[in-house]
Design a protein around this motif. Structure first.
Motif, short mmCIF file in Angstrom:
data_model
loop_
_atom_site.label_atom_id
_atom_site.label_comp_id
_atom_site.label_asym_id
_atom_site.label_seq_id
_atom_site.Cartn_x
_atom_site.Cartn_y
_atom_site.Cartn_z
N UNK A 163 -100.79 -50.74 -39.64
CA UNK A 163 -100.24 -50.17 -38.41
C UNK A 163 -98.74 -49.96 -38.63
N UNK A 164 -98.22 -48.74 -38.46
CA UNK A 164 -96.78 -48.51 -38.68
C UNK A 164 -95.94 -49.27 -37.67
N UNK A 165 -94.89 -49.95 -38.16
CA UNK A 165 -94.10 -50.85 -37.32
C UNK A 165 -92.63 -50.79 -37.70
N UNK A 166 -91.76 -50.74 -36.69
CA UNK A 166 -90.32 -50.92 -36.90
C UNK A 166 -89.87 -52.15 -36.13
N UNK A 167 -89.31 -53.12 -36.84
CA UNK A 167 -88.82 -54.35 -36.23
C UNK A 167 -87.31 -54.29 -36.05
N UNK A 168 -86.83 -54.82 -34.92
CA UNK A 168 -85.40 -54.94 -34.65
C UNK A 168 -85.08 -56.41 -34.44
N UNK A 169 -84.35 -57.00 -35.38
CA UNK A 169 -84.07 -58.44 -35.37
C UNK A 169 -82.59 -58.66 -35.69
N UNK A 170 -81.91 -59.55 -34.98
CA UNK A 170 -80.51 -59.84 -35.31
C UNK A 170 -80.37 -60.32 -36.75
N UNK A 171 -79.31 -59.91 -37.41
CA UNK A 171 -79.11 -60.27 -38.82
C UNK A 171 -79.11 -61.78 -39.02
N UNK A 172 -78.57 -62.52 -38.07
CA UNK A 172 -78.49 -63.97 -38.21
C UNK A 172 -79.86 -64.65 -38.16
N UNK A 173 -80.90 -63.91 -37.73
CA UNK A 173 -82.22 -64.52 -37.56
C UNK A 173 -83.24 -64.06 -38.60
N UNK A 174 -82.82 -63.23 -39.56
CA UNK A 174 -83.81 -62.65 -40.47
C UNK A 174 -84.38 -63.67 -41.46
N UNK A 175 -83.79 -64.87 -41.53
CA UNK A 175 -84.41 -65.89 -42.38
C UNK A 175 -85.73 -66.38 -41.78
N UNK A 176 -86.03 -65.96 -40.54
CA UNK A 176 -87.32 -66.28 -39.93
C UNK A 176 -88.44 -65.39 -40.43
N UNK A 177 -88.08 -64.34 -41.17
CA UNK A 177 -89.09 -63.37 -41.60
C UNK A 177 -89.62 -63.71 -42.99
N UNK A 187 -94.28 -51.40 -42.73
CA UNK A 187 -93.46 -52.24 -41.86
C UNK A 187 -92.01 -52.17 -42.33
N UNK A 188 -91.11 -51.78 -41.41
CA UNK A 188 -89.68 -51.67 -41.73
C UNK A 188 -88.88 -52.56 -40.78
N UNK A 189 -87.72 -53.02 -41.26
CA UNK A 189 -86.85 -53.89 -40.47
C UNK A 189 -85.45 -53.31 -40.40
N UNK A 190 -84.88 -53.26 -39.18
CA UNK A 190 -83.47 -52.97 -39.00
C UNK A 190 -82.85 -54.12 -38.21
N UNK A 191 -81.54 -54.30 -38.35
CA UNK A 191 -80.90 -55.46 -37.73
C UNK A 191 -79.60 -55.08 -37.04
N UNK A 192 -79.23 -55.90 -36.04
CA UNK A 192 -77.89 -55.85 -35.45
C UNK A 192 -77.03 -56.85 -36.21
N UNK A 193 -75.78 -56.48 -36.44
CA UNK A 193 -74.90 -57.24 -37.32
C UNK A 193 -74.71 -58.69 -36.89
N UNK A 194 -74.37 -59.54 -37.86
CA UNK A 194 -74.15 -60.96 -37.63
C UNK A 194 -73.24 -61.21 -36.44
N UNK A 195 -73.58 -62.24 -35.68
CA UNK A 195 -72.98 -62.65 -34.39
C UNK A 195 -73.68 -62.00 -33.21
N UNK A 196 -74.63 -61.09 -33.48
CA UNK A 196 -75.45 -60.54 -32.40
C UNK A 196 -76.59 -61.48 -32.06
N UNK A 197 -77.24 -61.25 -30.92
CA UNK A 197 -78.36 -62.10 -30.52
C UNK A 197 -79.56 -61.24 -30.14
N UNK A 198 -80.55 -61.87 -29.53
CA UNK A 198 -81.80 -61.20 -29.19
C UNK A 198 -81.57 -59.96 -28.33
N UNK A 199 -80.65 -60.05 -27.38
CA UNK A 199 -80.41 -58.91 -26.51
C UNK A 199 -79.85 -57.72 -27.29
N UNK A 200 -79.06 -57.97 -28.32
CA UNK A 200 -78.56 -56.89 -29.17
C UNK A 200 -79.72 -56.20 -29.90
#
Length: 439
Positions: A163-177, A187-200
């Motif tokens: 299933x094609x998927x794009x994930x949006x995860x804060x950079x500080x949390x990508x060690x969870x992946x 499956x692709x991942x993009x991130x908001x830069x370090x110091x961002x959170x879930x809302x970003x």
């Protein structure tokens, strides 16, 4: 073996649960015309709810994994590799706390119990339900924002089921992946830069989801997400034979608690498990406590707070998955209504209390637990110590993630890395241009 069994089963089995959708604000019912997330033609913010044709649940053990509860899941098919939560009556922790009817609903990795959920998180329950709501011929790219565990679950499910998927995860949390096998190219991942959170991450996903060929997963608004998470309660009640008196869970958005409330309502209508509503006892990780603060102020709305201060508080907490700054709390049918209807409460625990609770759980039950589950356990312990719980009460403790430490020790791990890392509050046109090139 389980995966091969499910693949074989998929070749011969198709399903479509019969249901309608209902506006919680007006009670109006309507057909699900395809990925509806809101009530058509209504202006007041409200969740919608699935109304299933089968009023009595038949937990069919012949269906694979999570789909044993397919009667109350808005699914169009069965996907490969799902595992349902399981419930057991506690002996060790119950004896330590002096509770006579403590039931633990567990999602995670626990080989001795025959429970092999490879992401070690109950977020798999929502991923397998949401993705199975998609039509089999769906070509759109699903967009999911996450603080970690949800992304890991959706990546696993979508990779295994193409299933094609794009994930949006804060950079500080990508060690969870982390995963025990490489994730496929769909499956692709993009991130908001370090110091961002879930809302970003949510903000980033909202930009992408408006593009042609992409579709927002929908979060709490997606009936499949909530009803997938509600299988924890279905597991508990079908094991116990009755609706519990109390339900303990840590929350970031509160979607799991809303799901528990809705499952409870369906179980009352079923007629075989009692007519009581579980008291929702939800908890947050100090010092990040927007839901706690609003509830204790008797406010239907989340109280105003400084965003930079909120980000600093998120950096402090152990349970990063509980860091939603804009939860579905005030919306009609949201967490505020669920707490009010069940005479529930919002509790809190700090990092140290949660670490001590996790150690106690591992000592008395025999498995490690996720920081979010430790927050819930810490608040249960505190309520017992404060003599606020009847020792005979039937209590459900939702351990939303467990066995992660053990799983990591026993498996080679592979990590999903971001294709692009965006600045906080990025330019909309720049995001659109970059993301279009990924697929």
């Amino acid at each position: 073996f389980c995966q091969k069994y499910n693949v074989l089963l998929m070749k011969h089995t198709s399903t479509q649960t019969l249901y309608k959708l209902q506006s919680i604000a007006t009670g109006r019912t309507f057909e699900d015309t395809g990925w509806l997330l809101e009530a058509p033609g209504e202006n007041d913010p409200t969740l919608i709810r699935a109304i299933y044709q089968k009023q009595q649940l038949d937990a069919d053990s012949h269906n694979p994994g999570l789909y044993k509860f397919a009667d109350w899941l808005p699914v169009n098919r069965f996907l490969v590799g799902s595992v349902a939560p399981f419930t057991y009556k506690s002996k060790g922790l119950a004896a330590y706390l002096g509770l006579h009817n403590l039931y633990i609903t567990f999602s995670g990795y626990w080989p001795e119990k025959g429970h092999l959920m490879p992401t070690c998180s109950f977020k798999e329950t929502e991923a397998y339900s949401v993705c199975a709501r998609l039509e089999p011929d769906n070509k759109k790219i699903l967009v999911v924002a996450s603080a970690g565990n949800t992304a890991r679950a959706f990546a696993k499910v979508c990779s295994d089921n193409n299933i094609p998927l794009l994930l949006c995860v804060p950079e500080d949390y990508i060690d969870s992946l982390w995963f025990n096998h490489p994730i496929k190219e769909n499956v692709k991942l993009i991130s908001s830069r370090s110091s961002g959170d879930y809302y970003d991450a949510i903000h980033l996903s909202s930009i992408v989801a408006r593009l042609d060929g992409f579709v927002a997963e929908g979060g709490a608004k997606n009936v499949a997400r909530r009803d997938g998470m509600g299988t924890t309660v279905l597991s508990a009640v079908t094991t116990i034979g009755a609706i519990p008196d109390y339900y303990f869970q840590a929350v970031g958005s509160g979607t799991g608690a809303i799901a528990a409330w809705e499952a409870n309502i369906r179980l009352i209508a079923d007629g075989r498990f009692g007519d009581n509503k579980m008291k929702l006892m939800v908890s947050q990780n100090e010092p990040f406590t927007p839901i706690y603060d609003a509830w204790k102020s008797k406010s239907r709305k989340i109280l105003d707070f400084d965003e930079n201060e909120a980000r600093l508080k998120v950096e402090i907490i152990d349970a990063k998955v509980l860091s939603n700054r804009k939860p579905p709390y005030s919306i009609i049918g949201g967490l505020y209504d669920a707490l009010l209807d069940t005479d529930g409460d919002v509790l809190k625990a700090d990092n140290q209390s949660a670490r001590e609770a996790a150690a106690l759980f591992e000592k008395h039950e025999g498995i490690d637990i996720h920081p979010a589950a430790a927050i819930a356990t810490a608040t249960l312990i505190a309520e017992v110590k404060d003599k606020k719980l009847d020792k005979e009460a039937v209590i459900m403790l939702n351990i939303t993630g467990g066995g992660e430490k053990r799983f990591k020790n026993e498996n080679e791990l592979f990590y999903l890395k971001p294709e692009i890392i965006f600045d906080l509050n990025p330019n909309k046109n720049y995001v659109e241009e970059k993301v279009k090139r990924l697929f």
